[in-house]
Design a protein around this motif. Structure first.
Motif, PDB file in Angstrom:
ATOM      1  N   SER A   1      92.277 -34.558 -17.310  1.00 16.57           N
ATOM      2  CA  SER A   1      92.442 -33.237 -17.917  1.00 16.57           C
ATOM      3  C   SER A   1      92.808 -32.220 -16.837  1.00 16.57           C
ATOM      4  O   SER A   1      92.608 -32.460 -15.644  1.00 16.57           O
ATOM      5  CB  SER A   1      91.145 -32.797 -18.594  1.00 16.57           C
TER       6      SER A   1
ATOM      7  N   SER B   1      93.216 -31.580 -24.869  1.00 19.86           N
ATOM      8  CA  SER B   1      93.337 -31.210 -23.466  1.00 19.86           C
ATOM      9  C   SER B   1      94.806 -31.334 -23.041  1.00 19.86           C
ATOM     10  O   SER B   1      95.526 -32.214 -23.517  1.00 19.86           O
ATOM     11  CB  SER B   1      92.447 -32.102 -22.616  1.00 19.86           C
TER      12      SER B   1
ATOM     13  N   ASN C   1      96.968 -32.584 -20.922  1.00 24.45           N
ATOM     14  CA  ASN C   1      97.317 -33.587 -19.918  1.00 24.45           C
ATOM     15  C   ASN C   1      98.071 -34.692 -20.639  1.00 24.45           C
ATOM     16  O   ASN C   1      97.995 -34.789 -21.867  1.00 24.45           O
ATOM     17  CB  ASN C   1      96.039 -34.185 -19.296  1.00 24.45           C
TER      18      ASN C   1
ATOM     19  N   LYS D   1     102.415 -35.305 -25.664  1.00 21.63           N
ATOM     20  CA  LYS D   1     101.383 -35.887 -24.790  1.00 21.63           C
ATOM     21  C   LYS D   1     101.487 -37.390 -24.650  1.00 21.63           C
ATOM     22  O   LYS D   1     100.890 -37.974 -23.758  1.00 21.63           O
ATOM     23  CB  LYS D   1      99.986 -35.633 -25.408  1.00 21.63           C
TER      24      LYS D   1
ATOM     25  N   HIS E   1      90.200 -43.899 -19.858  1.00 19.08           N
ATOM     26  CA  HIS E   1      90.597 -42.534 -20.198  1.00 19.08           C
ATOM     27  C   HIS E   1      90.406 -41.694 -18.946  1.00 19.08           C
ATOM     28  O   HIS E   1      89.791 -42.154 -17.999  1.00 19.08           O
ATOM     29  CB  HIS E   1      89.669 -42.029 -21.306  1.00 19.08           C
TER      30      HIS E   1
HETATM   31 MG    MG Z   1      91.535 -35.159 -23.660  1.00 23.28          MG
END
Ligand code: MG
Ligand code: TXA
Length: 325
Positions: free
Chosen positions: A153, A145, A147, A57, A235
């Motif tokens: 997400s 999540s 992503n 990620k 974020h």
């Molecule tokens: Mg997340």
């Protein structure tokens, strides 16, 4: 031509679940749907497997993972539940509630493979595919999540695929179980003290958390020792700049609307909910942000969302999406 990605995407069936279990047993990552968003799952009992979530990620190593379990009994093997943790989980599990509790001594899971922790975030999802996978695997699954770190997400299997197809890292398989019904992440409640504290607004709205004296954390900044390091101010961000509480469009912007007044502001864009329904808006939020996030536009302007009920979680995500990067 693009090389064909080794990343597999399969609809949910007994066979694809069995394959997912095989991959998890071999330390690979599997993306699966939950009722909130898609997760990027690893065998929670393997330090190497959970560590590979971070490289796949691009996640900062100081941000711990949520551990997913199939039952309350399994959760109690991992964490020490106080009265608040017991009553909240009895009421909301399985469902989009994550609780943070002291980690049980000797618990063989790695929510933070790079250091030692004294607390653990646990969630028992209600999505049938999450349950089937957890049941078939027989062990807890660590999953953030699905992503790339810091980005939006994913609520559709194809969005997970788009994020990881060019650089799948340790991700081997995406289980396509359709759109995630809720569309916004779980509500996180810290139950390490007598007084429970909401660390992240989410799918379960606060008015519903009918527990005496629940508090909302002010801890949203990056300063000091954060109780939830994932709650960085920037974020959930698309590539384009996001401008919130917009009442008009600036040159080059596209509109993410809400409610019936959208037509007065713009002729192009997407409406999270023409009827002004917050559940529908939460369900559409990430997928619409992804759809509008294309080089054709200079920015995404978002109409005001009422700051009540699920609107609190939606506004929290939009604020972070619009924060300076
Ligand atoms: Mg997340
Ligand atoms: O709905 C969800 O919760 C989704 C699905 C896949 O379950 N998961 C999810 O995970 O949103 P992630 O990693 O994107 O966000 C987890 C958040 C992060 O902000 C992290 O810092 C926080 O949970 N967290 C994890 N462990 C924690 C702990 N022990 N104490 C406080 N916060 C913690």
């Amino acid at each position: 031509m693009h090389p064909v990605s080794p990343l597999q995407i399969l609809t949910v069936s007994d066979e694809s679940i069995a394959l997912a279990v095989e991959y998890l047993r071999h330390g690979k990552l599997v993306s699966f749907p939950t009722e909130t968003v898609y997760g990027l799952g690893a065998d929670a009992t393997s330090k190497e497997a959970t560590a590979s979530i971070y490289t796949t990620k691009g996640r900062p190593s100081n941000n711990p993972l949520i551990i997913h379990v199939k039952s309350l009994e399994d959760a109690q093997l991992l964490g020490v539940f106080n009265e608040a943790a017991r009553s909240l989980t009895e009421k909301y599990w399985p469902g989009p509630l994550t609780i943070v509790v002291p980690i049980r001594e000797g618990a063989k899971v790695y929510p933070a493979p790079h250091y030692t922790v004294d607390t653990i975030a646990i969630r028992c999802p209600s999505h049938p595919v999450s349950y089937e996978l957890l049941h078939a695997f027989g062990k807890p699954i660590a999953a953030p999540s699905a992503n790339r770190s810091g980005r939006i997400s994913a609520t559709k299997a194809i969005d997970v695929y788009d994020d990881f197809k060019d650089a799948p890292g340790n991700l081997a398989l995406i289980l396509d179980g359709g759109d995630c019904p809720e569309g916004i992440e779980s509500t996180i409640v810290d139950c390490t003290n007598v007084q429970p504290v909401v660390l992240r607004h989410g799918s379960i709205i606060l008015d519903e958390l009918s527990i005496d004296s629940i508090k909302t954390s002010e801890l949203t900044s990056t300063s000091g020792m954060m109780r939830s390091p994932g709650l960085l101010s920037s974020h959930y961000a698309p590539s384009l700049p996001v401008r919130i509480n917009a009442s008009h469009l600036k040159e080059g912007e596209v509109l993410l609307g809400f409610g019936s007044a959208m037509d007065e502001i713009a002729t192009h864009g997407l409406n999270l909910s023409p009827e002004g329904d917050l559940e529908e808006a939460a369900h559409n939020l990430y997928s619409y942000l992804r759809q509008l996030d294309i080089p054709r536009w200079k920015g995404i302007a978002v109409m005001p969302i009422p700051d009540e009920g699920l609107g609190k979680a939606i506004n929290d995500r939009l604020r972070r999406a619009s924060a300076p990067r």
